[in-house]
Design a protein around this motif. Structure first.
Motif, short mmCIF file in Angstrom:
data_model
loop_
_atom_site.label_atom_id
_atom_site.label_comp_id
_atom_site.label_asym_id
_atom_site.label_seq_id
_atom_site.Cartn_x
_atom_site.Cartn_y
_atom_site.Cartn_z
N VAL A 21 0.88 -1.41 -0.13
CA VAL A 21 0.08 0.06 0.06
C VAL A 21 1.05 1.29 0.06
N VAL A 22 0.85 2.06 -1.09
CA VAL A 22 1.56 3.35 -0.98
C VAL A 22 0.48 4.31 -1.06
N ARG A 23 0.45 5.33 -0.02
CA ARG A 23 -0.32 6.17 0.29
C ARG A 23 0.14 7.66 0.54
N ALA A 24 -0.87 8.57 0.05
CA ALA A 24 -0.26 9.98 0.23
C ALA A 24 -0.46 10.45 1.63
N ALA A 25 -1.51 10.24 2.42
CA ALA A 25 -1.55 10.71 3.83
C ALA A 25 -0.73 9.84 4.74
N LYS A 26 0.46 9.73 4.83
CA LYS A 26 1.22 8.74 5.73
C LYS A 26 1.13 9.14 7.22
#
Length: 237
Positions: free
Chosen positions: A105-110
């Protein structure tokens, strides 16, 4: 382009160039079926692992603030399929072998938590039989061949140097195969006798023959030089 858009574009590019899940500098999280996992804030790329049997329909459901990319990898580490979205992302795949699979899972809102859920559906014998090695390319009599999904878990296409045919699962123990655009058709039944599982192929003219089925055996003969070729037929060679 604003700062948020630029940051998200960089994140997308980073996810696309990752050669495999091992590139993420993070620990691997083991997933259990129907057990929600809440991931804490702090990381931008998270890696998960689960074990499933051939033909299992596995669904990864990610509930995440903002945008994210969910990618499923083959046991060999090839990107199998990916889904991009926001808020609620669902990735569903029918698995081509009994093995351990990895997802990222690669997410913007880490800086915010999110939830991951694995849901699995066990296959019938025929679904497992048809699913075996779908997505891989190999050599058949020295010629390139591959199998891919037209409709995952239900309709599969086989392409060889001699032509192509489509196999459709129509019952728990029966499938139908059509050859190219012709009227040629055959039915396959799975039967058990003498302690073994056999596929009985019946042609339109009534001729039949049986072949032994090994669902847990090797996916390929080593001489076939298997390689990942594409999950969906639209993505395959």
């Amino acid at each position: 382009m604003n700062r948020v858009s630029v940051a998200w574009l960089v994140l997308l590019l980073a996810a696309l160039i990752l050669p495999g899940p091992a590139s993420a500098q993070t620990s691997v999280i083991d997933l259990k079926t129907d057990t929600p996992y809440t991931h804490k804030p702090g990381t931008q790329v998270d890696v998960y692992r689960f074990v499933a049997l051939l033909g299992t329909r596995a669904t990864l459901v990610v509930t995440v603030p903002g945008h994210a990319i969910v990618t499923l990898y083959t046991p060999e580490g090839e990107a199998m399929m990916a889904v991009e979205g926001s808020e609620r992302i669902s990735l569903e795949a029918v698995l081509p072998t009994s093995n351990a699979y990895v997802a990222s899972v690669v997410r913007a809102a880490k800086d915010k938590p999110y939830k991951m859920l694995l849901v699995t559906q066990s296959p019938t014998l025929m679904q497992a039989f048809v699913a075996k090695a779908v997505g891989y390319g190999y050599l058949l009599d020295g010629k390139p061949a591959y199998q891919c999904w037209l409709d995952p878990g239900r309709k599969m296409k086989t392409v060889t140097g001699d032509g192509e045919w489509t196999t459709t699962v129509v019952a728990a123990d029966r499938s139908e195969t059509s050859v190219g655009g012709s009227a040629m058709r055959a039915e396959t039944y799975l039967v058990e006798h003498n302690g073994g599982l056999f596929a009985k192929d019946v042609s339109a003219d009534g001729q039949s023959y049986e072949r032994a089925v090994e669902l847990e055996g090797p996916q390929f003969d080593p001489s076939q030089s298997p390689r990942w070729n594409g999950y969906l037929c639209s993505d395959a060679d």
